[in-house]
Design a protein around this motif. Structure first.
Motif, PDB file in Angstrom:
ATOM      1  N   ASN A 142       0.808  -1.214   0.000  1.00 46.73           N
ATOM      2  CA  ASN A 142       0.000   0.000   0.000  1.00 46.73           C
ATOM      3  C   ASN A 142       0.844   1.269   0.000  1.00 46.73           C
ATOM      4  O   ASN A 142       0.342   2.350  -0.348  1.00 46.73           O
ATOM      5  N   ASN A 143       2.095   1.161   0.382  1.00 43.81           N
ATOM      6  CA  ASN A 143       2.978   2.330   0.437  1.00 43.81           C
ATOM      7  C   ASN A 143       4.073   2.275  -0.629  1.00 43.81           C
ATOM      8  O   ASN A 143       5.104   2.936  -0.497  1.00 43.81           O
ATOM      9  N   SER A 144       3.833   1.519  -1.690  1.00 40.38           N
ATOM     10  CA  SER A 144       4.808   1.398  -2.776  1.00 40.38           C
ATOM     11  C   SER A 144       4.180   1.802  -4.105  1.00 40.38           C
ATOM     12  O   SER A 144       2.992   1.555  -4.349  1.00 40.38           O
ATOM     13  N   ASP A 145       4.980   2.445  -4.960  1.00 40.42           N
ATOM     14  CA  ASP A 145       4.519   2.798  -6.311  1.00 40.42           C
ATOM     15  C   ASP A 145       4.668   1.617  -7.268  1.00 40.42           C
ATOM     16  O   ASP A 145       3.880   1.456  -8.195  1.00 40.42           O
ATOM     17  N   ARG A 146       5.688   0.801  -7.025  1.00 38.38           N
ATOM     18  CA  ARG A 146       5.966  -0.336  -7.896  1.00 38.38           C
ATOM     19  C   ARG A 146       6.637  -1.447  -7.095  1.00 38.38           C
ATOM     20  O   ARG A 146       7.236  -1.193  -6.044  1.00 38.38           O
ATOM     21  N   GLU A 148      11.413  -9.335 -13.450  1.00 39.50           N
ATOM     22  CA  GLU A 148       9.948  -9.389 -13.428  1.00 39.50           C
ATOM     23  C   GLU A 148       9.377  -8.223 -12.624  1.00 39.50           C
ATOM     24  O   GLU A 148       9.903  -7.876 -11.573  1.00 39.50           O
ATOM     25  N   TRP A 149       8.317  -7.635 -13.168  1.00 42.03           N
ATOM     26  CA  TRP A 149       7.564  -6.641 -12.419  1.00 42.03           C
ATOM     27  C   TRP A 149       6.358  -7.324 -11.806  1.00 42.03           C
ATOM     28  O   TRP A 149       5.596  -7.998 -12.504  1.00 42.03           O
ATOM     29  N   LEU A 150       6.141  -7.124 -10.524  1.00 44.83           N
ATOM     30  CA  LEU A 150       4.971  -7.701  -9.870  1.00 44.83           C
ATOM     31  C   LEU A 150       3.829  -6.689  -9.768  1.00 44.83           C
ATOM     32  O   LEU A 150       2.661  -7.091  -9.661  1.00 44.83           O
ATOM     33  N   TYR A 151       4.176  -5.406  -9.803  1.00 42.90           N
ATOM     34  CA  TYR A 151       3.139  -4.383  -9.670  1.00 42.90           C
ATOM     35  C   TYR A 151       3.561  -3.099 -10.381  1.00 42.90           C
ATOM     36  O   TYR A 151       4.694  -2.664 -10.250  1.00 42.90           O
ATOM     37  N   ASN A 152       2.621  -2.526 -11.167  1.00 46.10           N
ATOM     38  CA  ASN A 152       2.825  -1.253 -11.854  1.00 46.10           C
ATOM     39  C   ASN A 152       4.114  -1.257 -12.679  1.00 46.10           C
ATOM     40  O   ASN A 152       5.043  -0.496 -12.403  1.00 46.10           O
ATOM     41  N   PRO A 153       4.168  -2.092 -13.721  1.00 47.45           N
ATOM     42  CA  PRO A 153       5.413  -2.301 -14.477  1.00 47.45           C
ATOM     43  C   PRO A 153       5.820  -1.119 -15.356  1.00 47.45           C
ATOM     44  O   PRO A 153       5.010  -0.257 -15.704  1.00 47.45           O
ATOM     45  N   LEU A 192      11.902  -5.802  -4.475  1.00 50.41           N
ATOM     46  CA  LEU A 192      11.932  -4.466  -3.891  1.00 50.41           C
ATOM     47  C   LEU A 192      10.580  -3.768  -3.974  1.00 50.41           C
ATOM     48  O   LEU A 192       9.916  -3.780  -5.014  1.00 50.41           O
ATOM     49  N   MET A 193      10.186  -3.145  -2.869  1.00 51.06           N
ATOM     50  CA  MET A 193       9.021  -2.266  -2.809  1.00 51.06           C
ATOM     51  C   MET A 193       9.524  -0.857  -3.099  1.00 51.06           C
ATOM     52  O   MET A 193      10.242  -0.266  -2.268  1.00 51.06           O
ATOM     53  N   LEU A 194       9.174  -0.304  -4.254  1.00 48.03           N
ATOM     54  CA  LEU A 194       9.792   0.932  -4.718  1.00 48.03           C
ATOM     55  C   LEU A 194       8.868   2.137  -4.655  1.00 48.03           C
ATOM     56  O   LEU A 194       7.653   2.011  -4.822  1.00 48.03           O
ATOM     57  N   ASN A 195       9.481   3.300  -4.447  1.00 47.40           N
ATOM     58  CA  ASN A 195       8.825   4.589  -4.642  1.00 47.40           C
ATOM     59  C   ASN A 195       9.556   5.320  -5.772  1.00 47.40           C
ATOM     60  O   ASN A 195      10.790   5.244  -5.879  1.00 47.40           O
ATOM     61  N   ASP A 196       8.787   6.024  -6.617  1.00 54.63           N
ATOM     62  CA  ASP A 196       9.382   6.755  -7.734  1.00 54.63           C
ATOM     63  C   ASP A 196      10.165   7.963  -7.226  1.00 54.63           C
ATOM     64  O   ASP A 196       9.718   8.677  -6.331  1.00 54.63           O
ATOM     65  N   VAL A 197      11.350   8.191  -7.842  1.00 55.95           N
ATOM     66  CA  VAL A 197      12.146   9.390  -7.565  1.00 55.95           C
ATOM     67  C   VAL A 197      12.221  10.242  -8.819  1.00 55.95           C
ATOM     68  O   VAL A 197      11.874  11.424  -8.820  1.00 55.95           O
ATOM     69  N   ASP A 198      12.679   9.647  -9.944  1.00 58.84           N
ATOM     70  CA  ASP A 198      12.759  10.354 -11.231  1.00 58.84           C
ATOM     71  C   ASP A 198      12.583   9.306 -12.337  1.00 58.84           C
ATOM     72  O   ASP A 198      13.527   8.588 -12.672  1.00 58.84           O
ATOM     73  N   PHE A 231      14.714   5.185  -8.523  1.00 58.47           N
ATOM     74  CA  PHE A 231      13.738   4.862  -7.489  1.00 58.47           C
ATOM     75  C   PHE A 231      14.436   4.757  -6.141  1.00 58.47           C
ATOM     76  O   PHE A 231      15.666   4.813  -6.060  1.00 58.47           O
ATOM     77  N   ARG A 232      13.639   4.579  -5.095  1.00 63.27           N
ATOM     78  CA  ARG A 232      14.192   4.282  -3.786  1.00 63.27           C
ATOM     79  C   ARG A 232      13.251   3.332  -3.064  1.00 63.27           C
ATOM     80  O   ARG A 232      12.056   3.236  -3.389  1.00 63.27           O
ATOM     81  N   VAL A 233      13.790   2.582  -2.123  1.00 65.00           N
ATOM     82  CA  VAL A 233      12.979   1.688  -1.304  1.00 65.00           C
ATOM     83  C   VAL A 233      12.401   2.562  -0.191  1.00 65.00           C
ATOM     84  O   VAL A 233      13.070   2.821   0.813  1.00 65.00           O
ATOM     85  N   GLY A 234      11.158   3.029  -0.386  1.00 63.16           N
ATOM     86  CA  GLY A 234      10.585   4.037   0.500  1.00 63.16           C
ATOM     87  C   GLY A 234      10.426   3.586   1.932  1.00 63.16           C
ATOM     88  O   GLY A 234      10.491   4.382   2.860  1.00 63.16           O
TER      89      GLY A 234
END
Length: 211
Positions: free
Chosen positions: A22-26, A50-55, A87-93, A99-102
């Motif tokens: 819930n707190n990840s963009d991808r 592999e992308w599991l979410y929001n590829p 990795l649970m990622l948040n977008d940076v640029d 990205f970063r692991v938020g």
């Protein structure tokens, strides 16, 4: 200390996969192919498997960690060359694929957690199915190979049908030749008897004329 207290306040939730999703963009699975450590941060290059979410349609991404040669913190994720990670990622640029692991350390998982993450994605209605983005090329190749194999099988079937037709025709021709030979054999005795009878009659008539 303030940062550590903040982390401690939500540590119990941060360790849970539902909270992380819930707190990840991808969410991505990949291999750490390169690690560049700077004074105040680290940039890890991840080769996407592999992308599991929001590829995203990219084969590699970069993940920044606020952990450097002069900064050591227990809350920021650490990367090791050649390790496999989820990795649970948040977008940076997004333009730089950065990205970063938020969530920090809890947002970095071993590959073995894949099934558990997928199950939770399904439960939340966020699962988009196998082979997202990074695997589309492989899926296309598989489909094309399958179609080619099917066409080859069809050609083999057609060739077999032609061969069978030839075999059957050959058999029919053989039967016809056999019938022809039988007819000749059956007609030969009749013809021989006819000429013998004609010869006998001719001889009798010749004898009578002389008398």
């Amino acid at each position: 200390m303030t940062l550590n207290l903040a982390v401690a306040s939500f540590a119990s939730e941060a360790l849970e996969i539902p909270y992380q999703i819930n707190n990840s963009d991808r969410i991505v699975i990949g291999t750490v192919s390169n690690v560049d450590m700077f004074r105040d941060h680290t940039i890890a290059t991840i080769t996407v498997s592999e992308w599991l979410y929001n590829p995203l349609p990219t084969e590699t991404i970069k993940v920044r960690s606020e952990r450097g040669t002069n900064i050591k913190t227990e809350v920021e994720v650490e990367f090791i060359q050649n390790e496999s990670v989820l990795l649970m990622l948040n977008d940076v640029d997004l333009n730089k694929q950065l990205f970063r692991v938020g969530i920090g350390v809890p947002g970095k998982h071993p590959f073995s957690d894949r099934d558990a993450v997928i199950e939770e994605l399904k439960a939340q209605g966020k699962w988009q199915g196998e082979g997202q983005a990074g695997n589309k090329t492989n899926e296309t190749e598989t489909i094309e190979n399958t179609q080619t194999a099917s066409k080859q099988e069809e050609n083999v079937t057609e060739n077999k049908t032609v061969d069978n037709g030839k075999t059957e025709n050959t058999g029919t021709a053989g039967k016809q030749e056999g019938k022809s030979n039988d007819t000749k054999l059956k007609s030969t005795p009749f013809i021989s008897s006819f000429w013998v009878l004609a010869a006998v009659l001719g001889a009798v008539m010749y004898v009578r004329k002389k008398k």
